[in-house]
Design a protein around this motif. Sequence first.
Motif, mmCIF file in Angstrom:
data_model
loop_
_atom_site.group_PDB
_atom_site.id
_atom_site.type_symbol
_atom_site.label_atom_id
_atom_site.label_comp_id
_atom_site.label_asym_id
_atom_site.label_seq_id
_atom_site.Cartn_x
_atom_site.Cartn_y
_atom_site.Cartn_z
ATOM 1 N N SER A 246 0.638 -1.484 -0.348
ATOM 2 C CA SER A 246 0.432 -0.280 0.034
ATOM 3 C C SER A 246 1.036 1.124 -0.204
ATOM 4 O O SER A 246 0.628 2.105 -0.613
ATOM 5 N N SER A 247 2.338 1.063 0.354
ATOM 6 C CA SER A 247 2.918 2.113 0.203
ATOM 7 C C SER A 247 3.351 3.093 -1.024
ATOM 8 O O SER A 247 3.232 4.145 -0.899
ATOM 9 N N LEU A 248 3.428 1.810 -2.201
ATOM 10 C CA LEU A 248 3.190 2.697 -3.439
ATOM 11 C C LEU A 248 2.482 3.494 -3.875
ATOM 12 O O LEU A 248 2.054 4.430 -4.265
ATOM 13 N N THR A 249 0.522 2.853 -3.638
ATOM 14 C CA THR A 249 -0.340 3.589 -4.163
ATOM 15 C C THR A 249 -0.398 5.180 -2.977
ATOM 16 O O THR A 249 -0.659 5.773 -3.923
ATOM 17 N N ASN A 250 -0.500 5.020 -1.312
ATOM 18 C CA ASN A 250 -0.153 6.865 -1.490
ATOM 19 C C ASN A 250 1.248 7.281 -1.800
ATOM 20 O O ASN A 250 0.698 8.529 -2.101
ATOM 21 N N GLN A 251 1.958 6.793 -2.555
ATOM 22 C CA GLN A 251 3.487 7.930 -3.048
ATOM 23 C C GLN A 251 2.137 8.263 -4.429
ATOM 24 O O GLN A 251 2.328 9.094 -4.780
ATOM 25 N N VAL A 252 1.750 7.493 -5.534
ATOM 26 C CA VAL A 252 1.514 7.453 -6.408
ATOM 27 C C VAL A 252 0.130 8.727 -6.448
ATOM 28 O O VAL A 252 -0.007 9.627 -6.699
ATOM 29 N N ARG A 253 -0.124 8.135 -5.850
ATOM 30 C CA ARG A 253 -1.529 9.246 -5.253
ATOM 31 C C ARG A 253 -0.873 10.895 -4.991
ATOM 32 O O ARG A 253 -1.580 11.774 -5.699
ATOM 33 N N ARG A 254 0.368 10.661 -4.292
ATOM 34 C CA ARG A 254 0.779 12.422 -3.862
ATOM 35 C C ARG A 254 1.386 12.371 -5.438
ATOM 36 O O ARG A 254 1.450 13.857 -5.692
ATOM 37 N N LEU A 255 2.451 11.472 -6.167
ATOM 38 C CA LEU A 255 2.460 11.739 -7.568
ATOM 39 C C LEU A 255 1.761 12.467 -8.187
ATOM 40 O O LEU A 255 1.969 13.125 -9.280
ATOM 41 N N LEU A 256 0.645 12.380 -8.133
ATOM 42 C CA LEU A 256 -0.217 12.587 -9.484
ATOM 43 C C LEU A 256 -0.947 13.951 -8.784
ATOM 44 O O LEU A 256 -1.607 14.473 -10.011
ATOM 45 N N GLY A 257 -1.058 14.241 -7.446
ATOM 46 C CA GLY A 257 -1.580 15.906 -7.348
ATOM 47 C C GLY A 257 -3.066 14.634 -6.509
ATOM 48 O O GLY A 257 -3.701 15.544 -6.433
ATOM 49 N N LEU A 258 -3.289 13.942 -6.469
ATOM 50 C CA LEU A 258 -5.113 13.449 -6.107
ATOM 51 C C LEU A 258 -5.097 13.469 -4.667
ATOM 52 O O LEU A 258 -6.171 13.168 -3.697
#
Length: 300
Positions: free
Chosen positions: A79-91
């Motif tokens: 799940s750490s990756l999910t959170n990281q990608v959400r931040r990366l995309l500005g979500l």
Amino acid sequence: MSVARQTFTLELPAGFRAADILKFHQRDAQGLAEWVEADALHKGLLWDGRAACLSVRFRPGQAEVEIAIDGPSAAVPGSSLTNQVRRLLGLTQSVELFEQTYRQHPQLGPLLARQAGLRVPLAATPFEALTWAITGQQISVGAAVSMRRKLIKAAGVVHSGGLACYPDAERLAALDESDLRAAGFSQSKAQTLQLVSQLVLSGELPLAEWQEALPVEAMRQRLLAVRGIGPWTVNYTLLRGFGWLDGSLHGDVAVRRALQRLLAAPEKIGEAAARDWLEPFSPWRALVGAHLWASLALSA
């Protein structure tokens, strides 16, 4: 070589501006560590010290995400990756509330209408954002990109898929000052990069912990205590590394140039005037700065 893979899908809000994300990661035309397609980003990075390729493909209303990590399946991040990608995309950014709040503003309102849905793309990791901010201090973007490319080459980590990987703190700390000087860094910048790498490794700059808690004032004080880091570098790192939207970017030359155009001011706008104009927009001053950056492309 074995490769561990994880895939998942993220739902995207209506009107999501995927092109902004792709453009941000397309700064280096040589594509050493990032490969950008018309609808996808592929980025080389280190995940827990292992070479990895993060891929984000944009579809209508969603993003298909995959990470491929060189090494055994135990390396899959969860799940750490999910959170990281959400931040990366500005979500994680409350852009809808921001736009609703200021849509009637006499100067900013028309700009928001033209740039509705704009989010701030983040670096893949806070460490990348911090070291990129140090790299870009007081030089042109083109010069900074060239130095960044040479830094990645000096680190020498390449994913099995072919993309080079942006170094983490351990890899960067392993480089000698002479390696960094050969990459184009001044002595002071080379020493600052080495110092922040060592501080991250020792836990004195706990970037991963900060990402979860975001203790902004403590972060600011810790970073400003590092030799070679000033207010602009801190605010840029907080924005691109952590998604904090209230850093005042009045010290940024492009922000001031865009503000001069927005206000149709006959004279260049200084840092103090820009700071005063941005102040009432707290807690979204950095998001206003991002809109000002983007407006330069509109008027080019």
